[in-house]
Design a protein around this motif. Structure first.
Motif, PDB file in Angstrom:
ATOM      1  N   UNK A  83       0.842  -1.203   0.000  1.00 25.90           N
ATOM      2  CA  UNK A  83       0.000   0.000   0.000  1.00 25.90           C
ATOM      3  C   UNK A  83       0.873   1.246   0.000  1.00 25.90           C
ATOM      4  N   UNK A  84       1.849   1.253   0.888  1.00 31.05           N
ATOM      5  CA  UNK A  84       2.732   2.409   0.991  1.00 31.05           C
ATOM      6  C   UNK A  84       3.502   2.621  -0.313  1.00 31.05           C
ATOM      7  N   UNK A  85       3.923   1.520  -0.929  1.00 25.98           N
ATOM      8  CA  UNK A  85       4.648   1.651  -2.193  1.00 25.98           C
ATOM      9  C   UNK A  85       3.748   2.215  -3.283  1.00 25.98           C
ATOM     10  N   UNK A  86       2.495   1.830  -3.255  1.00 22.31           N
ATOM     11  CA  UNK A  86       1.564   2.300  -4.276  1.00 22.31           C
ATOM     12  C   UNK A  86       1.300   3.806  -4.140  1.00 22.31           C
ATOM     13  N   UNK A  87       1.241   4.284  -2.895  1.00 20.66           N
ATOM     14  CA  UNK A  87       1.031   5.722  -2.692  1.00 20.66           C
ATOM     15  C   UNK A  87       2.204   6.515  -3.210  1.00 20.66           C
ATOM     16  N   UNK A  88       3.331   5.865  -3.302  1.00 26.56           N
ATOM     17  CA  UNK A  88       4.546   6.563  -3.636  1.00 26.56           C
ATOM     18  C   UNK A  88       5.066   6.023  -4.963  1.00 26.56           C
ATOM     19  N   UNK A  89       4.774   6.707  -6.048  1.00 29.07           N
ATOM     20  CA  UNK A  89       5.065   6.198  -7.378  1.00 29.07           C
ATOM     21  C   UNK A  89       6.532   5.840  -7.563  1.00 29.07           C
ATOM     22  N   UNK A  90       7.380   6.593  -6.908  1.00 32.64           N
ATOM     23  CA  UNK A  90       8.808   6.316  -6.991  1.00 32.64           C
ATOM     24  C   UNK A  90       9.083   4.911  -6.453  1.00 32.64           C
ATOM     25  N   UNK A  91       8.230   4.513  -5.542  1.00 30.96           N
ATOM     26  CA  UNK A  91       8.429   3.245  -4.845  1.00 30.96           C
ATOM     27  C   UNK A  91       8.508   2.037  -5.745  1.00 30.96           C
ATOM     28  N   UNK A  92       7.469   1.799  -6.536  1.00 35.05           N
ATOM     29  CA  UNK A  92       7.457   0.562  -7.314  1.00 35.05           C
ATOM     30  C   UNK A  92       8.559   0.550  -8.371  1.00 35.05           C
ATOM     31  N   UNK A  93       8.881   1.743  -8.911  1.00 35.74           N
ATOM     32  CA  UNK A  93       9.961   1.775  -9.903  1.00 35.74           C
ATOM     33  C   UNK A  93      11.297   1.449  -9.227  1.00 35.74           C
ATOM     34  N   UNK A  94      11.421   1.926  -8.010  1.00 32.68           N
ATOM     35  CA  UNK A  94      12.664   1.693  -7.282  1.00 32.68           C
ATOM     36  C   UNK A  94      12.902   0.201  -7.036  1.00 32.68           C
ATOM     37  N   UNK A  95      11.813  -0.598  -7.091  1.00 30.88           N
ATOM     38  CA  UNK A  95      11.952  -2.026  -6.804  1.00 30.88           C
ATOM     39  C   UNK A  95      12.604  -2.793  -7.949  1.00 30.88           C
ATOM     40  N   UNK A  96      12.509  -2.244  -9.152  1.00 34.96           N
ATOM     41  CA  UNK A  96      12.922  -3.009 -10.337  1.00 34.96           C
ATOM     42  C   UNK A  96      14.297  -3.650 -10.252  1.00 34.96           C
TER      43      UNK A  96
END
Ligand SMILES: C[S@@+](CC[C@H](N)C(=O)[O-])C[C@H]1O[C@@H](n2cnc3c(N)ncnc32)[C@H](O)[C@@H]1O
Lengths: 263, 207
Positions: free
Chosen positions: B25-38
Motif C-alpha cells: 500500500x505504501x509503495x503504491x502511494x509513492x510512485x517512486x516506490x514501485x519503480x525503485x523495486x525493479x
C-alpha cells in the motif's frame, strides 16, 4: 442426517472393496464418485472463493500462506498446483518463481479452471502459468518434472488417493517436495464436537443461503470426515515412495500440512 | 502424536500478510516506490528479528514485495532487533550498525543496502505505520485462535513501540521529552521578551 460420530474413518474402507468408494458418507461405485465430485465443483465454482472466506472466517488464507512458506520455492522453480481450483496458491507461486520459473495449475474440473484462469488474468498474472485439465491419478507429465507439488483441499476428493500419490511421486524431481494441505482430525474432543456441529449444521446452511447449494456443502462436510487422519495419510505418502515425511497441525488439527520428499 | 504447533506458526503468517499489505500500500502511494523495486526483482532479503521467534523474508517480484516466513532461500540475511531496524532509516549507515554489533549480515550486502535505500527514499515513518496498523488487523478475531493471535499481536506491538521509542529518545536523541520541551519554550519566551525590550530601547534612541 447422519452424524459424523456414526462413521468410521475412511482410511481403510477404500481398500476393503475394489469397486466401491465413498462419496461423502455414501458408498458408491468408483466411477460414480468422479462424476458426483465433478458435479459438486461445477456447481460451486462461481461462489467458491467467497464461500472459502466465509466458511473458514478467512483463515484458509493463512493455511495457504503456511503452505507457501513450507514450500521452499525459489525463482526458476517449476511448481505443480494440483487440484488447484481457483488458483490461490498458483497466484503466489507464479510471483515467487519469476519469469524463469513456471507454475502449472491442474484440476480435473473445467469450471474451476475457468474461474481460476479469469481470476489470475485479472490480477495480471499471465506469463508463467499454464492451465491443464488433469486427473491427479493420471498426471500427464514426464517423470521428474517438478520441484514442488502442492495439493490443497484436493486429495480428499480424489477417488484413488494411493494412485494419485504415486502419480505425484513420479512427476516430482529428485530433491523435490510434495505438500498436502487438507482437513484432518482435530486433536481435542471438544474442538472435534464443535467442529462437527459447525460442519453439519451451519456449513450446509451457509451453502444453501450464499451459494444456493446446500447439498454440495453437505458433501464437503462429509468428505472431510471420511478423509484419512494425520498418521494414516503420512503412511500413505510413505507407501507411495515419499521420504522424510512429516505433518504439522494447523488450527488444532482442523487442517494439517503433510510434507514429503523424493530423493 | 505431534504437539499442536499450528497457532504460534499461523501468527507468523498473519504478521507476514499484514506486513505485505502495508508495504505494498505504501509503495503504491509513492510512485517512486514501485519503480525503485525493479533492480531488486527476484531478490530475497531475510530478516531474523531477536524479538520475533521467526524469519521474515521479503522477495521482490512483479513490482511488489512478497512477505513470507521462511529462511530456506535468500540472497542476504540480516539478524538484528526490531528497534535497530525501525530506527535505521533515520540517519544511520548499515556499516555503522554492523560495527556496533547491532546487526549481523550473511550473503550479498548489496542486496541489503538496496532494500535499505528503498526504505529511505520512501521516507515513511515505518515505526508509527507498523505500530498503527498491526493493531487493527480485521479478521481472525473469532474464537480461541483469534484471541491468542490478538494477544500475541498486542504483545509484539507493545514490544515494538517500547523498544523503538526507548532507542529513539535515549540513544539517538532524535525526540525530546515533555520536560525538555517546556525548558525550550521558556527559553524562547525569555529571548522574545529580551528582543522586545531591545526593540523598544532602539526605538527610543531613534526618536
Ligand atoms: C476444495 S477445491 C480446492 C481448490 C484449491 N486448491 C484451494 O485450495 O482453494 C478441490 C478441487 O479438487 C479438484 N479435484 C477433485 N478431484 C480431482 C482429481 N481427481 N484430480 C484433480 N483435481 C481434482 C476439484 O475440481 C476442485 O477444484
Amino acid at each position: 442426517m447422519m452424524s459424523a460420530h456414526d462413521q468410521n474413518p475412511a482410511s481403510h474402507t477404500e481398500r476393503n472393496d475394489e469397486s466401491t468408494t465413498h462419496f461423502g458418507f455414501q458408498t458408491v461405485d468408483k466411477h460414480e464418485k468422479e462424476s458426483k465430485v465433478a458435479n459438486v465443483f461445477h456447481s460451486v465454482a462461481q461462489q467458491y472463493d467467497i464461500m472459502n472466506d466465509l466458511m473458514s472466517f478467512g483463515i484458509h488464507r493463512l493455511w495457504k500462506r503456511f503452505t507457501i512458506d513450507a514450500s521452499g520455492v525459489r525463482p526458476g522453480n517449476k511448481v505443480l498446483d494440483l487440484a488447484g481450483g481457483t488458483g490461490d496458491l498458483t497466484a503466489k507461486f507464479s510471483q515467487l518463481v519469476g519469469r524463469e520459473g513456471k507454475v502449472i495449475l491442474a484440476d480435473i474440473n473445467s469450471s474451476m479452471l475457468n474461474v481460476g484462469r479469469d481470476k489470475l488474468r485479472d490480477k495480471g498474472l499471465v506469463q508463467n502459468i499454464e492451465y491443464v485439465q488433469a486427473n491427479a491419478q493420471y498426471l500427464p507429465f514426464e517423470d521428474n518434472t517438478f520441484d514442488v507439488i502442492t495439493i490443497a483441499f484436493g486429495l480428499r476428493n480424489v477417488t484413488d488417493k494411493d494412485m494419485a500419490l504415486r502419480s505425484m511421486y513420479r512427476v516430482l524431481k529428485p530433491g523435490g517436495r510434495l505438500l498436502v494441505l487438507e482437513f484432518s482430525k482435530p486433536e481435542h474432543e471438544l474442538v472435534n464436537k464443535a467442529y462437527d456441529f459447525y460442519s453439519f449444521n451451519i456449513l450446509p446452511k451457509m451453502g444453501e443461503i450464499v451459494a444456493k447449494d446446500g447439498d454440495s456443502y453437505q458433501y464437503l462436510a462429509e468428505s472431510i470426515r471420511m478423509h484419512p487422519d494425520q498418521e494414516t495419510l503420512k503412511s500413505m505418502m510413505e507407501q507411495a515412495g515419499f521420504e522424510q515425511t512429516s505433518f504439522k497441525n494447523l488450527t488444532g488439527g482442523v487442517v494439517a500440512l503433510h510434507k514429503g520428499y523424493k530423493f | 502424536m505431534q504437539k499442536v504447533l499450528g497457532e504460534p506458526l499461523l501468527f507468523a503468517q498473519a504478521l507476514s500478510a499484514a506486513l505485505e499489505t502495508l508495504i505494498n500500500q505504501l509503495l503504491r502511494y509513492n510512485m517512486q516506490g514501485t519503480r525503485a523495486l525493479r533492480p531488486l526483482s527476484g531478490k530475497t532479503l531475510t530478516v531474523q528479528l531477536t524479538e520475533l521467534n521467526m524469519p521474515l523474508s521479503f522477495t521482490i517480484s512483479h513490482e511488489k514485495v512478497h512477505v513470507t516466513s521462511s529462511d530456506e532461500h535468500y540472497h542476504c540475511c540480516i539478524r538484528t532487533s526490531v528497534s535497530t531496524l525501525l530506527a535505521f532509516n533515520k540517519n544511520q549507515q548499515l556499516t555503522d550498525l554492523i560495527k556496533n554489533d547491532q546487526l549481523d549480515i550473511q550473503g550479498d550486502l548489496k542486496v541489503a543496502q538496496r532494500f535499505a535505500e528503498i526504505a529511505q527514499t520512501l521516507d515513511i515513518d515505518w515505526q508509527s505505520e507498523i505500530a498503527k496498523r498491526i493493531g487493527d488487523m480485521p479478521t481472525y478475531q473469532l474464537g480461541r485462535v483469534g484471541r491468542s493471535l490478538r494477544e500475541k499481536i498486542n504483545f509484539a506491538r507493545t514490544q515494538i513501540q517500547a523498544d523503538a521509542s526507548e532507542w529513539l529518545v535515549h540513544e539517538q536523541r532524535l525526540l525530546v521529552t515533555a520536560g525538555e520541551l517546556a525548558y525550550f519554550s521558556r527559553d524562547v519566551e525569555q529571548v522574545t521578551a529580551k528582543l522586545h525590550a531591545l526593540q523598544q530601547r532602539l526605538d527610543a534612541l531613534n526618536k
